[in-house]
Design a protein around this motif. Structure first.
Motif, PDB file in Angstrom:
ATOM      1  N   THR A  80       0.847  -1.188   0.000  1.00  0.00           N
ATOM      2  CA  THR A  80       0.000   0.000   0.000  1.00  0.00           C
ATOM      3  C   THR A  80       0.880   1.233   0.000  1.00  0.00           C
ATOM      4  O   THR A  80       2.081   1.164   0.321  1.00  0.00           O
ATOM      5  CB  THR A  80      -0.902   0.021   1.238  1.00  0.00           C
ATOM      6  OG1 THR A  80      -0.068   0.147   2.413  1.00  0.00           O
ATOM      7  CG2 THR A  80      -1.744  -1.236   1.339  1.00  0.00           C
ATOM      8  N   LEU A  81       0.298   2.360  -0.357  1.00  0.00           N
ATOM      9  CA  LEU A  81       1.043   3.617  -0.331  1.00  0.00           C
ATOM     10  C   LEU A  81       1.547   3.896   1.084  1.00  0.00           C
ATOM     11  O   LEU A  81       2.681   4.353   1.281  1.00  0.00           O
ATOM     12  CB  LEU A  81       0.142   4.767  -0.805  1.00  0.00           C
ATOM     13  CG  LEU A  81       0.789   6.155  -0.851  1.00  0.00           C
ATOM     14  CD1 LEU A  81       1.998   6.159  -1.775  1.00  0.00           C
ATOM     15  CD2 LEU A  81      -0.235   7.198  -1.298  1.00  0.00           C
ATOM     16  N   GLU A  82       0.715   3.570   2.056  1.00  0.00           N
ATOM     17  CA  GLU A  82       1.106   3.774   3.457  1.00  0.00           C
ATOM     18  C   GLU A  82       2.316   2.914   3.816  1.00  0.00           C
ATOM     19  O   GLU A  82       3.237   3.381   4.504  1.00  0.00           O
ATOM     20  CB  GLU A  82      -0.070   3.423   4.372  1.00  0.00           C
ATOM     21  CG  GLU A  82       0.208   3.660   5.849  1.00  0.00           C
ATOM     22  CD  GLU A  82      -0.974   3.300   6.720  1.00  0.00           C
ATOM     23  OE1 GLU A  82      -0.958   3.672   7.906  1.00  0.00           O
ATOM     24  OE2 GLU A  82      -1.904   2.629   6.229  1.00  0.00           O
ATOM     25  N   GLU A  83       2.335   1.677   3.333  1.00  0.00           N
ATOM     26  CA  GLU A  83       3.476   0.797   3.609  1.00  0.00           C
ATOM     27  C   GLU A  83       4.739   1.329   2.945  1.00  0.00           C
ATOM     28  O   GLU A  83       5.826   1.328   3.548  1.00  0.00           O
ATOM     29  CB  GLU A  83       3.182  -0.615   3.091  1.00  0.00           C
ATOM     30  CG  GLU A  83       2.228  -1.420   3.961  1.00  0.00           C
ATOM     31  CD  GLU A  83       1.957  -2.791   3.399  1.00  0.00           C
ATOM     32  OE1 GLU A  83       1.953  -3.757   4.178  1.00  0.00           O
ATOM     33  OE2 GLU A  83       1.734  -2.896   2.156  1.00  0.00           O
ATOM     34  N   GLU A  84       4.614   1.777   1.715  1.00  0.00           N
ATOM     35  CA  GLU A  84       5.791   2.294   1.020  1.00  0.00           C
ATOM     36  C   GLU A  84       6.331   3.539   1.712  1.00  0.00           C
ATOM     37  O   GLU A  84       7.537   3.684   1.913  1.00  0.00           O
ATOM     38  CB  GLU A  84       5.452   2.592  -0.443  1.00  0.00           C
ATOM     39  CG  GLU A  84       5.235   1.335  -1.280  1.00  0.00           C
ATOM     40  CD  GLU A  84       5.243   1.629  -2.770  1.00  0.00           C
ATOM     41  OE1 GLU A  84       6.063   2.462  -3.199  1.00  0.00           O
ATOM     42  OE2 GLU A  84       4.425   1.042  -3.499  1.00  0.00           O
ATOM     43  N   GLU A  85       5.419   4.440   2.092  1.00  0.00           N
ATOM     44  CA  GLU A  85       5.858   5.661   2.769  1.00  0.00           C
ATOM     45  C   GLU A  85       6.426   5.360   4.150  1.00  0.00           C
ATOM     46  O   GLU A  85       7.275   6.107   4.662  1.00  0.00           O
ATOM     47  CB  GLU A  85       4.678   6.643   2.888  1.00  0.00           C
ATOM     48  CG  GLU A  85       4.243   7.219   1.545  1.00  0.00           C
ATOM     49  CD  GLU A  85       3.032   8.132   1.669  1.00  0.00           C
ATOM     50  OE1 GLU A  85       2.370   8.098   2.727  1.00  0.00           O
ATOM     51  OE2 GLU A  85       2.758   8.865   0.699  1.00  0.00           O
ATOM     52  N   GLY A  86       5.977   4.256   4.750  1.00  0.00           N
ATOM     53  CA  GLY A  86       6.485   3.867   6.060  1.00  0.00           C
ATOM     54  C   GLY A  86       7.797   3.094   6.004  1.00  0.00           C
ATOM     55  O   GLY A  86       8.305   2.676   7.050  1.00  0.00           O
TER      56      GLY A  86
END
Length: 336
Positions: A253-259
């Protein structure tokens, strides 16, 4: 891993009459096959166009008859010593990331990657229940044309990794040499092993035919077979980790990538991290079996181009020429 174990040790049924009959049948089949001395001194048998050590041939014949995959299974396929350990670690880490509160809880920190992903020709040949069904990963070295028909018909996904033949040969020779020395047996000289390899004689070889089987299948079924090279994965690991996740149906997810999840997985599965873990420095693979092997043997250098430190330029050019001839017209060109 090579072994001269008796056939009965591969069978789930152990000492049962059925198991003994099956072992006898495998021995009868093997007695009819061409054989040759291998890189490590054992006999290799030619079966369905490929050479096999007897132990793995027995396992292959067993799963060809009996293995029933889940339709969701994902097979990590490779020729030995072409990036298998790394790919197992990456796929396992990607698939299990939702279970983790952080990378410090990953099973990869306490287990060899080969102990996290069951091996078709050994673990599942012995006992189909030797796996966690919630993690749909299975590994294999079996050539594409020799895979159980049940795998192909079930539309299982396959991820295949390969590498430059010169590095593959050197890595394979060192692996077998270390294994033989641990058994107090002197390994076959590198030069003699090289001649055998150039003639296609290696466990699961010829190498070029192994590559071509999966390559052609990936062209025909791109939605089911992902064909990767070790060199390209090293060049841009982050892009390949995301490609693996997408192919396996668990995109980041975008959240995982940004994290930073992608980078955490890359770090967790790096050669430096894995090779320095206590379990991989001092542990054993299948310690309670007669084919136990030091985990450290699976980690040598993980470098591209190391072949030049072990083969002469003439040997390198010879193997390159062989590969060029064998792959000609296929559209496959390995990085060098």
């Amino acid at each position: 891993m090579e072994s001269s174990l008796p056939s009965t040790q591969i069978l789930d049924s152990g000492e049962s009459a059925e198991g003994k009959n099956e072992a006898k049948n495998y021995n009868e089949v093997m007695s009819t096959l061409p054989k040759v001395k291998s890189l490590n001194g054992y006999d290799y048998y030619l079966y369905q166009g490929f050479w096999y050590a007897p132990f793995f041939l027995e396992g292959l014949m067993s799963v060809q008859e009996h293995f029933n995959p889940q339709s969701t299974d994902i097979f990590v396929a490779s020729f030995p010593k072409t990036g298998t350990t790394w790919l197992k670690a990456l796929t396992f880490a990607i698939l299990t990331r939702s279970r983790l509160s952080g990378s410090t809880t990953s099973a990869l920190l306490s287990k060899l990657p080969h102990d996290c992903v069951p091996f078709l020709e050994y673990d599942l040949a012995q006992n189909p229940s030797n796996r966690d069904l919630a993690i749909p990963l299975v590994s294999t070295h079996v050539p594409y044309s020799c895979l159980p028909k049940s795998i192909i018909s079930a539309s299982c996904k396959i991820i295949y990794i390969c590498r430059d033949a010169k590095d593959a040969f050197v890595s394979l020779w060192y692996f077998l040499a270390k294994q033989r020395r641990s058994e107090n047996v002197e390994p076959l000289p590198l030069e003699k092993s090289f001649e055998l390899f150039c003639n296609g004689i290696a466990n699961y070889g010829p190498y070029w035919d192994h590559l071509l089987g999966y390559w052609r299948a990936s062209l025909e079924f791109p939605e089911k077979i992902l064909f990767l090279t070790y060199e390209e994965m090293k060049k841009d690991t982050a892009a390949h980790v995301k490609k693996l996740a997408e192919f396996m149906g668990c995109s980041f997810t975008l959240e995982e990538e940004e994290g930073g999840e992608v980078q955490m997985i890359i770090s967790l599965c790096s050669f430096e991290k894995l090779s320095n873990l206590e379990v991989n420095k001092n542990g054993k693979h299948r310690p309670d079996t007669s084919i136990a092997i030091q985990n450290s043997i699976y980690f040598r250098k993980g470098e591209i181009g190391d072949w030049a430190n072990h083969l002469t330029p003439e040997m390198g050019a010879r193997l390159d020429d062989i590969m060029d001839q064998k792959l000609k017209g296929s559209g496959l060109k390995l990085p060098r």
